[in-house]
Design a protein around this motif. Structure first.
Motif, PDB file in Angstrom:
ATOM      1  N   UNK A 277       0.843  -1.192   0.000  1.00 50.02           N
ATOM      2  CA  UNK A 277       0.000   0.000   0.000  1.00 50.02           C
ATOM      3  C   UNK A 277       0.879   1.242   0.000  1.00 50.02           C
ATOM      4  N   UNK A 278       0.437   2.258  -0.774  1.00 50.39           N
ATOM      5  CA  UNK A 278       1.188   3.511  -0.783  1.00 50.39           C
ATOM      6  C   UNK A 278       0.748   4.391   0.383  1.00 50.39           C
ATOM      7  N   UNK A 299      10.572  -0.090  -2.042  1.00 54.05           N
ATOM      8  CA  UNK A 299       9.525  -0.643  -2.907  1.00 54.05           C
ATOM      9  C   UNK A 299       8.938   0.454  -3.793  1.00 54.05           C
ATOM     10  N   UNK A 300       8.920   0.218  -5.103  1.00 53.86           N
ATOM     11  CA  UNK A 300       8.223   1.103  -6.031  1.00 53.86           C
ATOM     12  C   UNK A 300       6.854   0.486  -6.276  1.00 53.86           C
ATOM     13  N   UNK A 301       5.806   1.246  -6.031  1.00 51.82           N
ATOM     14  CA  UNK A 301       4.452   0.697  -6.027  1.00 51.82           C
ATOM     15  C   UNK A 301       3.710   1.099  -7.303  1.00 51.82           C
ATOM     16  N   UNK A 302       3.056   0.101  -7.931  1.00 59.49           N
ATOM     17  CA  UNK A 302       2.307   0.317  -9.172  1.00 59.49           C
ATOM     18  C   UNK A 302       0.878  -0.184  -9.015  1.00 59.49           C
ATOM     19  N   UNK A 310       2.424   4.558  -8.499  1.00 56.56           N
ATOM     20  CA  UNK A 310       1.634   5.164  -7.438  1.00 56.56           C
ATOM     21  C   UNK A 310       2.490   5.901  -6.417  1.00 56.56           C
ATOM     22  N   UNK A 311       3.636   5.336  -6.072  1.00 49.97           N
ATOM     23  CA  UNK A 311       4.477   5.925  -5.035  1.00 49.97           C
ATOM     24  C   UNK A 311       5.538   4.940  -4.599  1.00 49.97           C
ATOM     25  N   UNK A 312       6.090   5.168  -3.420  1.00 50.55           N
ATOM     26  CA  UNK A 312       7.158   4.298  -2.935  1.00 50.55           C
ATOM     27  C   UNK A 312       7.018   4.069  -1.441  1.00 50.55           C
ATOM     28  N   UNK A 331       7.146   6.559   3.295  1.00 51.85           N
ATOM     29  CA  UNK A 331       6.230   6.164   2.235  1.00 51.85           C
ATOM     30  C   UNK A 331       5.665   7.401   1.566  1.00 51.85           C
ATOM     31  N   UNK A 332       5.406   7.263   0.257  1.00 51.17           N
ATOM     32  CA  UNK A 332       4.938   8.386  -0.547  1.00 51.17           C
ATOM     33  C   UNK A 332       3.788   7.944  -1.436  1.00 51.17           C
ATOM     34  N   UNK A 333       3.056   8.922  -1.923  1.00 52.41           N
ATOM     35  CA  UNK A 333       2.005   8.673  -2.914  1.00 52.41           C
ATOM     36  C   UNK A 333       1.958   9.861  -3.852  1.00 52.41           C
TER      37      UNK A 333
END
Length: 354
Positions: A277-278, A299-302, A310-312, A331-333
């Motif tokens: 989750x972002x 983690x790079x989030x897609x 989406x974010x990291x 964490x980022x979004x």
């Protein structure tokens, strides 16, 4: 002035000195004093030495390990000052106090679906229409972010503190020479400049610079390894970090985006994490890599359906520096990415959504 002579002419021995002198105080600095002295030291270094090439890479981790402090002192300290270092200087007295870092279940990573997942992500990036900023326009990125504040303290060895989630907005000109960042609570009111005359490079990439990078994954990865040699904890970790930095607060041509993902898949240690989750709670699938020195996984989030970035997130997966595994260090979004016509302008009637 009349000076009284000492009653004793002979030197005092250690025992006598210990009896006469007051008991020593606590040799440890409070956290607020530690931060203020650190900031003063950094300012002295910057004023007495030639300024290094500024990097737009967000150097987020302020690790104050083993500082004895109470929760009240911790909150007070961060209301005074905060070091976030993103290529500009400036602090604010209104900085919110840090909060205890969230702890999540560590999802296992796997290489079983790595090739197919990366191809899905790269294909989606290639097909996505990406606006090309003209000279005089600005690349705008709005994110919600939280970064590490304090790793642990003597008083709370099992606790890690992070910034509360907050909005961060960045504007960058295509040539990288003009920019602005607005991060309420962590920058002076209204934001601060990111203007720079330094030539763009992998550590401080502009859109114009990114357009010159090769789009062959092997050639691109070779260049990344060569130009980041000697940086970071390991060549593989630094290569992964460098690619990730190009994804967050920048706009890259579609073909380069696809090449970056395919290049990242060739870095040893990269895995797929299926349930992540972002910063705003959006479910995603991630490409991830563990830093073996610090024990955390970036983690790079897609999006699992559209494969949009989406974010990291950075999660501690191995015990190190007394940080509990599962601790979310940052964490980022990404909420908006656009091309706008002026610095500080937000997307709207005159902006073109990316």
């Amino acid at each position: 002035m009349i000076r009284k002579k000492s009653r004793r002419e002979e030197p005092l021995d250690h025992a006598e000195l210990a009896r006469l002198l007051p008991a020593p105080g606590d040799p440890h600095l409070s956290l607020d004093r530690h931060l203020l002295l650190e900031e003063h030291l950094m300012n002295e270094i910057q004023s007495s030495a030639p300024a290094p090439a500024p990097s737009r890479r967000a150097a987020r981790r302020v690790l104050l390990i083993g500082v004895p402090v109470t929760a009240a002192a911790l909150a007070g300290a961060f209301a005074v000052t905060m070091l976030t270092g993103s290529g500009d200087s400036g602090t604010t007295a209104a900085t919110p106090p840090p909060v205890e870092a969230p702890v999540v279940r560590i999802e296992p990573g796997s290489t079983a679906q790595l090739a197919s997942t990366v191809e899905h992500i790269a294909a989606a990036a290639s097909a996505r229409k990406t606006p090309e900023p003209d000279p005089g326009q600005y690349i705008y990125v709005k994110s919600k972010v939280s970064y590490l504040a304090v790793s642990h303290t003597d008083a709370y060895k099992s606790k890690t503190f992070v910034q509360p989630l907050h909005i961060r907005e960045v504007w960058n000109s295509p040539d990288g020479k003009q920019g602005w960042v607005d991060e309420p609570g962590y920058r002076p009111k209204g934001g601060v400049t990111l203007n720079s005359d330094v030539k763009s490079n992998l550590n401080a990439p502009s859109y114009d610079y990114l357009r010159t990078l090769p789009t062959d994954p092997d050639t691109l990865l070779k260049k990344i390894y060569k130009e980041t040699e000697g940086q970071g904890n390991s060549p593989d970790q630094e290569a992964f970090t460098t690619v990730g930095d190009l994804l967050g607060e920048q706009l890259a041509p579609a073909k380069l985006n696809a090449a970056l993902y395919r290049a990242a898949a060739k870095i040893p240690g990269v895995v797929v994490v299926e349930h992540v989750k972002d910063a705003v709670g959006r479910e995603g699938i991630a490409l991830a890599h563990v830093d073996r020195q610090s024990g955390d996984r970036t983690e790079w989030i897609f999006d699992p359906k559209t494969y949009t970035y989406l974010g990291s997130r950075a999660v501690q997966v191995e015990l190190a520096d007394d940080i509990k595994p599962g601790t979310v260090l940052e964490y980022t979004a990404v909420l908006e990415r656009a091309v706008v016509d002026a610095q500080k302008q937000r997307p709207g009637a005159q902006g073109t959504d990316a």
